[in-house]
Design an enzyme around this catalytic site. Structure first.
Site, PDB file in Angstrom:
ATOM      1  CD  GLU A 120      -2.182   1.400   2.715  1.00  0.00           C
ATOM      2  OE1 GLU A 120      -3.234   1.678   2.613  1.00  0.00           O
ATOM      3  OE2 GLU A 120      -1.974  -0.315   3.673  1.00  0.00           O
ATOM      4  CB  CYS A 154      -4.171  -1.435   4.599  1.00  0.00           C
ATOM      5  SG  CYS A 154      -3.347  -1.554   5.842  1.00  0.00           S
ATOM      6  CE  LYS A 159      -7.554   1.177   4.233  1.00  0.00           C
ATOM      7  NZ  LYS A 159      -6.072   1.622   4.533  1.00  0.00           N
TER       8      LYS A 159
END
Length: 280
Positions: A43, A153, A116
């Protein structure tokens, strides 16, 4: 038999964006040379994980996703090597900022952008200062080598996200990550549960999972690596320790896994009529 070979990159990163991109490009070349078809960097590899604190200067490092320096540099590399590259970036879209991933197919074409969905906020992970929650929904990409689901993540801790991608026909789940020590509690080490939750996604959805993390210490926070590739049983096929840098690879037979998933019956026996509470 439809074999898929994929790789995870584990590395440390500096404040020098161009040097970081060059480092990842070199590791991509290594992975491709060893036969990888899909190669996952960590990431936000463009620089240090800046979200440990709230500093407005970092907003200057965001770009439109089609024009991001990481995308511009790695797009031709994907075409040259014939590999699929999921590229994590800091995205700007007008006045909005996102923690995003751009999927580059093996011919260098841009398949689109995932933003995200789950944005953490706590000691050492102050992402809500920088990023809006994603508005793309969970994405599955039809690449040259297979259908790829991607989270970023914090997304990887949510079983709903993994199941949503599996229901869209994902054949592998990829999670670029930046995670390590917890500044508020030096005794807290999440490396084992970090792996286990994704191994659970693999088992529950009968799907391979790849987690790619960074290593090294940045501003007093140490990233614990332990990147891994798990098969459809959640068994570890390849892994790193806490400090190594480089590339790990593994291969799976997607046709076998497809049949095995049907045989397990997890999707046959689902009861969506009883799941309304999940939307509360």
């Amino acid at each position: 038999m439809r074999m898929l070979s994929f790789a995870a990159i584990q590395a440390s990163f500096s404040p020098d964006r161009d040097a970081n991109i060059a480092k990842v490009a070199l590791l991509i070349r290594e992975a491709a040379g060893r036969g990888a078809q899909i190669i996952l960097p960590p990431e936000l590899f463009q620089g240090p994980y800046f979200c440990t604190s709230q500093e407005e200067r970092w907003f200057g490092e965001a770009f439109a996703w089609r024009e991001h320096p990481c995308v511009l540099a790695l797009r031709p590399l994907a075409a040259e090597l014939g590999v699929v590259l999921p590229v994590s970036i800091f995205e700007r879209d007008g006045p909005a900022y996102y923690n995003s991933l751009v999927m580059i197919d093996a011919d260098g074409s841009l398949l689109g952008c995932y933003r995200k969905s789950h944005i953490p906020d706590g000691p050492g992970y102050q992402e809500k200062y920088y990023f809006r929650p994603g508005d793309t929904g969970f994405r599955v990409w039809a690449t040259r080598f297979g259908r790829i689901g991607t989270g970023i993540c914090w997304d990887q801790w949510f079983p709903e996200a993994a199941r949503a991608m599996a229901l869209q026909g994902a054949e592998v789940l990829l999670y670029p990550t930046a995670i390590g020590s917890e500044p508020h509690d030096a005794s807290l080490d999440t490396s084992a549960p970090w792996r286990r939750v994704m191994q659970g996604h693999a088992v529950a959805n009968v799907i391979p999972v790849v987690g790619s993390n960074r290593v090294g210490t940045e501003n007093g926070q140490t990233y614990y690596g332990t990147s891994f590739i798990a098969d459809h049983r959640g068994d570890i096929l390849a892994e790193f320790g806490r400090t190594e840098e480089g590339v790990i690879l593994a291969s799976v037979d997607l046709d076998f896994i497809d049949r095995h998933r049907a045989a397990w019956g997890f999707f046959r026996d689902r009861r969506p009529d009883l799941y309304h509470g999940l939307c509360m």
